[in-house]
Design a protein around this motif. Structure first.
Motif, PDB file in Angstrom:
ATOM      1  N   ARG A 240       0.835  -1.204   0.000  1.00  0.00           N
ATOM      2  CA  ARG A 240       0.000   0.000   0.000  1.00  0.00           C
ATOM      3  C   ARG A 240       0.868   1.252   0.000  1.00  0.00           C
ATOM      4  N   GLN A 241       0.408   2.267  -0.747  1.00  0.00           N
ATOM      5  CA  GLN A 241       1.097   3.557  -0.799  1.00  0.00           C
ATOM      6  C   GLN A 241       0.848   4.318   0.503  1.00  0.00           C
ATOM      7  N   SER A 242       1.917   4.751   1.148  1.00  0.00           N
ATOM      8  CA  SER A 242       1.800   5.523   2.381  1.00  0.00           C
ATOM      9  C   SER A 242       1.789   7.016   2.066  1.00  0.00           C
ATOM     10  N   SER A 243       1.229   7.790   2.969  1.00  0.00           N
ATOM     11  CA  SER A 243       1.281   9.251   2.845  1.00  0.00           C
ATOM     12  C   SER A 243       2.538   9.809   3.494  1.00  0.00           C
ATOM     13  N   HIS A 244       3.377   8.927   4.044  1.00  0.00           N
ATOM     14  CA  HIS A 244       4.596   9.331   4.720  1.00  0.00           C
ATOM     15  C   HIS A 244       5.810   8.629   4.110  1.00  0.00           C
ATOM     16  N   VAL A 245       6.978   9.109   4.475  1.00  0.00           N
ATOM     17  CA  VAL A 245       8.223   8.402   4.219  1.00  0.00           C
ATOM     18  C   VAL A 245       8.711   7.865   5.558  1.00  0.00           C
ATOM     19  N   SER A 246       8.777   6.560   5.694  1.00  0.00           N
ATOM     20  CA  SER A 246       9.294   5.941   6.914  1.00  0.00           C
ATOM     21  C   SER A 246      10.778   5.682   6.746  1.00  0.00           C
ATOM     22  N   VAL A 247      11.544   5.912   7.798  1.00  0.00           N
ATOM     23  CA  VAL A 247      12.985   5.677   7.742  1.00  0.00           C
ATOM     24  C   VAL A 247      13.398   4.821   8.925  1.00  0.00           C
ATOM     25  N   GLY A 248      14.500   4.097   8.754  1.00  0.00           N
ATOM     26  CA  GLY A 248      14.982   3.262   9.836  1.00  0.00           C
ATOM     27  C   GLY A 248      16.170   2.431   9.409  1.00  0.00           C
TER      28      GLY A 248
ATOM     29  N   GLY B  49       7.117  19.073  -3.001  1.00  0.00           N
ATOM     30  CA  GLY B  49       8.422  18.533  -2.659  1.00  0.00           C
ATOM     31  C   GLY B  49       9.008  19.071  -1.375  1.00  0.00           C
ATOM     32  N   GLN B  50       8.207  19.742  -0.561  1.00  0.00           N
ATOM     33  CA  GLN B  50       8.698  20.253   0.712  1.00  0.00           C
ATOM     34  C   GLN B  50       8.605  19.176   1.782  1.00  0.00           C
ATOM     35  N   LEU B  51       9.573  19.159   2.687  1.00  0.00           N
ATOM     36  CA  LEU B  51       9.619  18.162   3.744  1.00  0.00           C
ATOM     37  C   LEU B  51       8.949  18.694   4.999  1.00  0.00           C
ATOM     38  N   GLU B  52       8.055  17.895   5.576  1.00  0.00           N
ATOM     39  CA  GLU B  52       7.392  18.244   6.820  1.00  0.00           C
ATOM     40  C   GLU B  52       7.723  17.182   7.860  1.00  0.00           C
ATOM     41  N   ASP B  53       8.328  17.613   8.982  1.00  0.00           N
ATOM     42  CA  ASP B  53       8.804  16.657   9.976  1.00  0.00           C
ATOM     43  C   ASP B  53       8.572  17.206  11.376  1.00  0.00           C
ATOM     44  N   ALA B  54       7.371  17.001  11.886  1.00  0.00           N
ATOM     45  CA  ALA B  54       7.035  17.514  13.216  1.00  0.00           C
ATOM     46  C   ALA B  54       7.666  16.678  14.319  1.00  0.00           C
ATOM     47  N   SER B  55       8.008  15.426  14.039  1.00  0.00           N
ATOM     48  CA  SER B  55       8.494  14.528  15.086  1.00  0.00           C
ATOM     49  C   SER B  55      10.008  14.542  15.249  1.00  0.00           C
ATOM     50  N   GLY B  56      10.730  15.215  14.358  1.00  0.00           N
ATOM     51  CA  GLY B  56      12.183  15.230  14.458  1.00  0.00           C
ATOM     52  C   GLY B  56      12.855  13.993  13.898  1.00  0.00           C
ATOM     53  N   THR B  57      12.133  13.247  13.058  1.00  0.00           N
ATOM     54  CA  THR B  57      12.682  12.022  12.471  1.00  0.00           C
ATOM     55  C   THR B  57      13.954  12.290  11.680  1.00  0.00           C
ATOM     56  N   THR B  58      13.955  13.360  10.907  1.00  0.00           N
ATOM     57  CA  THR B  58      15.115  13.616  10.050  1.00  0.00           C
ATOM     58  C   THR B  58      16.363  13.911  10.867  1.00  0.00           C
ATOM     59  N   ALA B  59      16.199  14.491  12.053  1.00  0.00           N
ATOM     60  CA  ALA B  59      17.366  14.747  12.909  1.00  0.00           C
ATOM     61  C   ALA B  59      18.015  13.433  13.321  1.00  0.00           C
ATOM     62  N   TRP B  60      17.168  12.462  13.736  1.00  0.00           N
ATOM     63  CA  TRP B  60      17.721  11.149  14.082  1.00  0.00           C
ATOM     64  C   TRP B  60      18.407  10.518  12.886  1.00  0.00           C
TER      65      TRP B  60
ATOM     66  N   LEU C 260      23.097   8.451  10.425  1.00  0.00           N
ATOM     67  CA  LEU C 260      23.713   8.268   9.108  1.00  0.00           C
ATOM     68  C   LEU C 260      25.104   8.902   9.069  1.00  0.00           C
ATOM     69  N   ASN C 261      25.228  10.099   9.602  1.00  0.00           N
ATOM     70  CA  ASN C 261      26.529  10.777   9.597  1.00  0.00           C
ATOM     71  C   ASN C 261      27.546  10.041  10.456  1.00  0.00           C
ATOM     72  N   ALA C 262      27.090   9.460  11.562  1.00  0.00           N
ATOM     73  CA  ALA C 262      28.000   8.666  12.393  1.00  0.00           C
ATOM     74  C   ALA C 262      28.499   7.453  11.619  1.00  0.00           C
ATOM     75  N   SER C 263      27.609   6.831  10.841  1.00  0.00           N
ATOM     76  CA  SER C 263      27.998   5.684  10.023  1.00  0.00           C
ATOM     77  C   SER C 263      28.998   6.095   8.949  1.00  0.00           C
ATOM     78  N   ILE C 264      28.740   7.204   8.277  1.00  0.00           N
ATOM     79  CA  ILE C 264      29.658   7.680   7.229  1.00  0.00           C
ATOM     80  C   ILE C 264      31.022   7.996   7.821  1.00  0.00           C
TER      81      ILE C 264
END
Length: 440
Positions: free
Chosen positions: A87-95, A143-154, A159-163
């Motif tokens: 199913r198509q989500s209305s969000h982008v999930s990351v993990g 194409g604007q990013l909306e992130d109220a939960s702070g997901t992108t900060a995590w 990711l930067n620690a891994s790089i």
């Protein structure tokens, strides 16, 4: 409009459904087994005696491999597992996904040996050993990013620690084709990363294609590919703005090529007037289109924008890619870039290609008479050890076609795989100081 026309008279629809039924046993498209074995060892290792893992320090020698994911699939849960379905989500999930290599009894030395052998003693199954969703963010229609939960900060912190901890400062993104699932997207990112020496940080971008020929053949999943382009372009923008990656590479297969082409074109359109050098702005390295199901006219139209935003564009083509041949016949449209021939192009299209400075087209069928075999099918780019070696050298090696043991052809952008390819690979590795077998 870039989408294939999917509104049609009922009579034509019936014909297409009937054709789909008759072809379902032979038109495999991008579909793969539910449990995927480790891809065949690239000739870069099997033909030279080199190994992708020998340089890894002892304290980092474990068999599983971590992959980041970004998916527009809707999360699904059952008593057995958490997964991301069709199913198509209305969000982008990351993990994070942890990918297991081999069963519980496979040792690191066993994996090292299997990763350098042309003929393995046993299959090495790839499993989803662990899955962690860190959060979600939304993408607006513009194409604007909306992130109220702070997901992108995590995401960026981890990711930067891994790089920073990796031997390569580059990032690899894998964008799959149609008819595969969330599991497949992650295990492919992991095994590409594996044969690139486990030196990079990898991300699987999983869009919600379904696992049947009807969704693909009738155009529904192609529509989804274009619909998910804003999510990928926004993710690339986020990574360029806030990651420490020196370069961001993309490997994409089959229908995923349409999504990537559209995402890069959108990224260019959004920022063409904001920065004098978009390659510097977005740090996009090699974009590798493997057996891509992208109509030639669509790709060539986008080519100037793609070149303005990426360091290198690599397109692989086989004249004996049955899935692309049947896709064109069944779904209409012009010849796909994964099969395209120069005689099928107009003078204007040829001129656009000739004037390209960043495009490399690898015709894996050319030279088959001299080699004694052709490189065929839709999965050759990971199933054939010669073709997969070029993926490794282009991405991890960062090498241009002229430095990847390839043969130049009559058209400036066109290259082939020569009959003495294994010898050329050995020479290439010797010059780089990589230990190889003495008989090469």
């Amino acid at each position: 409009m870039r989408l294939e026309q999917i509104t049609m008279p009922r009579s034509r629809l019936v014909v297409r459904v009937a054709l789909a039924l008759s072809l379902s046993s032979i038109l495999v498209g991008c579909s793969l087994p539910e449990v995927e074995p480790l891809m065949p060892t690239p000739a870069l290792y099997s033909e030279t005696g080199a190994t992708p893992l020998a340089h890894i320090p002892p304290n980092q020698r474990w068999t599983p491999r971590k992959v980041y994911f970004a998916t527009t699939r809707e999360r699904s849960e059952s008593q057995q597992r958490v997964d991301y379905g069709n199913r198509q989500s209305s969000h982008v999930s990351v993990g994070l996904a942890m990918i297991g290599f081999g069963g519980p009894d496979m040792s690191r030395s066993d994996l090292d040996r299997a990763s350098s052998q042309a003929e393995r003693e046993a299959s090495v199954p790839l499993s989803m050993a662990g899955l962690l969703e860190a959060g979600r963010f939304s993408i607006t229609p513009t194409g604007q990013l909306e992130d109220a939960s702070g997901t992108t900060a995590w995401l960026l912190d981890d990711l930067n620690a891994s790089i920073a901890a990796s031997r390569s400062p580059d990032l690899l993104i894998y964008v799959h084709g149609a008819k595969v699932n969330f599991y497949n997207a992650n295990v492919f990112a992991a095994q590409l990363d594996h044969f690139m020496g486990r030196d990079m940080t990898s991300v699987a971008f999983a869009w919600p294609t379904r696992q049947n020929i009807f969704s693909y053949g009738l155009g529904d999943d192609l529509e989804r590919a274009y619909r998910n382009a804003p999510a990928l372009s926004t993710l690339l923008e986020l990574l360029a703005d806030r990651s420490i990656a020196e370069r961001i590479h993309i490997v994409t297969w089959s229908a995923g090529g349409r999504l990537v082409t559209e995402a890069l074109a959108q990224l260019h359109e959004r920022h063409a007037d904001e920065h004098p050098d978009l390659r510097e702005r977005f740090r996009l390295g090699t974009i590798y289109f493997a057996a891509a199901d992208v109509p030639g006219s669509e790709f060539i139209e986008a080519l100037p924008r793609l070149e303005a935003i990426a360091e290198r564009l690599v397109v692989t083509a086989s004249s004996n890619d049955g899935a692309l041949r049947m896709a064109r016949r069944f779904m209409r449209g012009d010849e796909r870039i994964g099969q395209i021939r120069s005689e099928a192009l107009s003078d204007e299209q040829l001129e656009t290609i000739r004037s390209s400075r960043r495009l490399e087209v690898i015709d894996v069928s050319r030279g088959s008479d001299q080699r004694g075999f052709d490189i065929t099918g839709h999965r050759y780019w990971f199933n054939h050890p010669w073709a997969s070696s070029d993926v490794v050298l282009a991405i991890r090696g960062g090498l241009a076609a002229g430095d990847r043991a390839l043969q130049p052809e009559d058209l400036a952008v066109l290259w082939s795989i020569p009959s003495d390819y294994p010898h050329r690979l050995s020479t290439l590795l010797q010059r780089a100081g990589v230990p190889i077998r003495q008989d090469n």
